[in-house]
Design an enzyme around this catalytic site. Structure first.
Site, short mmCIF file in Angstrom:
data_model
loop_
_atom_site.label_atom_id
_atom_site.label_comp_id
_atom_site.label_asym_id
_atom_site.label_seq_id
_atom_site.Cartn_x
_atom_site.Cartn_y
_atom_site.Cartn_z
N ASP A 28 46.84 45.11 36.74
CA ASP A 28 45.87 44.09 36.34
C ASP A 28 46.48 42.70 36.57
O ASP A 28 47.65 42.49 36.26
CB ASP A 28 45.50 44.28 34.85
CG ASP A 28 44.19 43.62 34.48
OD1 ASP A 28 44.09 42.39 34.64
OD2 ASP A 28 43.27 44.33 34.03
N ASN A 29 45.67 41.78 37.07
CA ASN A 29 46.20 40.42 37.26
C ASN A 29 45.91 39.53 36.05
O ASN A 29 46.21 38.34 36.07
CB ASN A 29 45.65 39.77 38.54
CG ASN A 29 44.17 39.49 38.47
OD1 ASN A 29 43.50 39.83 37.49
ND2 ASN A 29 43.62 38.88 39.53
N THR A 32 40.70 38.09 33.90
CA THR A 32 39.68 38.12 32.84
C THR A 32 40.06 39.12 31.76
O THR A 32 39.34 39.29 30.79
CB THR A 32 38.29 38.49 33.41
OG1 THR A 32 38.36 39.79 34.02
CG2 THR A 32 37.83 37.47 34.43
N GLY A 33 41.17 39.81 31.95
CA GLY A 33 41.64 40.77 30.96
C GLY A 33 42.74 40.16 30.11
O GLY A 33 43.05 38.97 30.23
N TYR A 142 28.98 39.17 43.41
CA TYR A 142 29.28 40.39 42.64
C TYR A 142 28.50 41.57 43.20
O TYR A 142 29.08 42.62 43.53
CB TYR A 142 28.92 40.14 41.18
CG TYR A 142 29.21 41.29 40.24
CD1 TYR A 142 30.52 41.68 39.96
CD2 TYR A 142 28.18 41.97 39.60
CE1 TYR A 142 30.78 42.72 39.07
CE2 TYR A 142 28.43 43.01 38.72
CZ TYR A 142 29.73 43.38 38.46
OH TYR A 142 29.99 44.41 37.58
#
Ligand code: NAD
Ligand code: UDP
Length: 319
Positions: A28-29, A32-33, A142
């Site tokens: 995960d970068n 948004t997490g 998206y």
């Protein structure tokens, strides 16, 4: 490997897999997490968080027998703020994950979306409906990224024999939604719990069908464990208008907030409800958590995290 595993949905997928004894590498970068979403898994020998951008690089050591590709901004304000990154992770990110699955002989599951149906002309939406998407509108970054990711997964299946599965996820909500992520459930609950007006975009007659996170995760894992190529819809067919949802949230929270109407965002789909016959028959899956129950659990989580006093950053209509 779970890409996007530190996000809302991904962190629950990691929980489910680690919980049943799988070893999980979460890539995960953190755009948004949040590492906090998987912090409770940190001491687990079966869990590793690797910070990295899958659009640039995917490298996981050891045997990989499954790749679940969830990495992508998902909330409209998030992907509208990151248009090129969203297109990149749907295209280049998906290609790199497929390449890893191909070299490892792994099952590959793509997290696609009901957005591939765009503003649907068929209702409810079945998997054989091709959709109605504006390819040049703001949401296209998206929608078209996910449509391309579906096309790419299908081509790798046909060309390289990769064991691919496509899940089309409908609006999902629950604990670990970022309080400021701008999606309707987090906005309404946060607004209701802090006494601010609920921001209904347009007249609120547009519909969505909201699925509680544990149900969505069970559907994703069922597809992972199957050999189905999909696409398979995973969502709760309980359809509600946005205005009804606002009133339900007010009633559940006992809030004195008012409702204000703000402009409808461009190309906002008018209605959306999954036909889940395929998931029922081929995966033996069906949602079990009703809307009011799910909203209550989500509100309790937000209140418990102290988020009720956090300002909301994602009121799109207010920008
Ligand atoms: P989220 O924003 O909470 O999670 C996305 C995760 O992906 C975040 O942790 C983010 O940091 C990570 N990420 C983004 N770009 C990345 C990159 N290039 N490299 C590595 N990590 C990256 O959103 P979510 O709601 O948990 O959605 C997860 C997936 O499910 C997305 O693919 C989304 O399209 C899909 N989906 C979600 C819903 C829903 O209602 N939640 C509905 C349909 C589809
Ligand atoms: N919405 C709204 N107020 C908000 C946030 C969203 O009325 O504060 C509406 C939005 O216009 C859409 C629906 O709620 O019709 C669902 O929006 P969300 O961003 O959660 O998901 P998506 O548009 O991707 O389905």
């Amino acid at each position: 490997m779970v890409t996007g595993g530190a996000g809302f949905l991904g962190s629950h997928v990691c929980d489910a897999l680690v919980g049943r004894g799988d070893a999980v590498v979460c890539v995960d970068n953190l755009s948004t997490g949040d590492a906090a979403n998987v912090a409770h898994l940190g001491d687990h020998r079966a869990f590793t968080l690797v910070q990295g951008d899958v659009s640039r690089h995917v490298d996981v050591s050891g045997t990989v027998d499954a790749v679940i590709h969830l990495a992508s901004p998902a909330s409209p304000p998030d992907y509208l703020a990151r248009p090129l990154e969203t297109l990149a992770v749907g295209s280049e990110g998906t290609r790199r994950c497929l390449e890893l699955a191909a070299t490892s002989g792994a099952r590959f599951v793509l997290a696609s979306t009901s957005e591939v149906y765009g503003d649907p002309l068929q209702h409810p939406q079945r998997e054989d409906y091709w959709g109605n998407v504006n390819p040049v509108g703001p949401r296209s970054v998206y929608d078209e990224a996910k449509r391309f990711a579906e096309a790419l997964s299908s081509a790798w299946r046909r060309t390289h024999g990769v064991d691919t599965g496509i899940v089309r996820i409908f609006n999902t909500y629950g604990p670990r939604l970022r309080p400021g992520d701008g999606r309707v459930v987090s906005n309404f609950l946060m607004q209701a719990m802090s006494g601010r007006p609920l921001t209904v975009y347009g007249d609120g007659s547009q519909t969505r069908s909201l699925c509680y996170v544990s149900d969505t995760v069970a559907g994703i894992v069922a597809l992972l464990d199957s050999e189905l190529p999909g696409p398979v819809n995973i969502g709760n067919p309980q359809e509600t208008t946005v205005l009804e949802l606002a009133r339900t949230v007010l009633a559940l929270t006992g809030s004195c907030s008012t409702i204000v109407h703000l402009p409808l965002p461009a190309d906002d789909p008018v209605r959306r409800r999954p036909d889940i016959a395929l998931a029922r028959h081929q995966l033996g899956w069906a949602p079990t958590v009703g809307l009011e129950d799910g909203l209550r659990r989500t509100a309790e989580h937000l209140a418990g995290s102290g988020a009720g006093s956090v300002p909301i950053g994602g009121d799109r209509g207010a920008r």
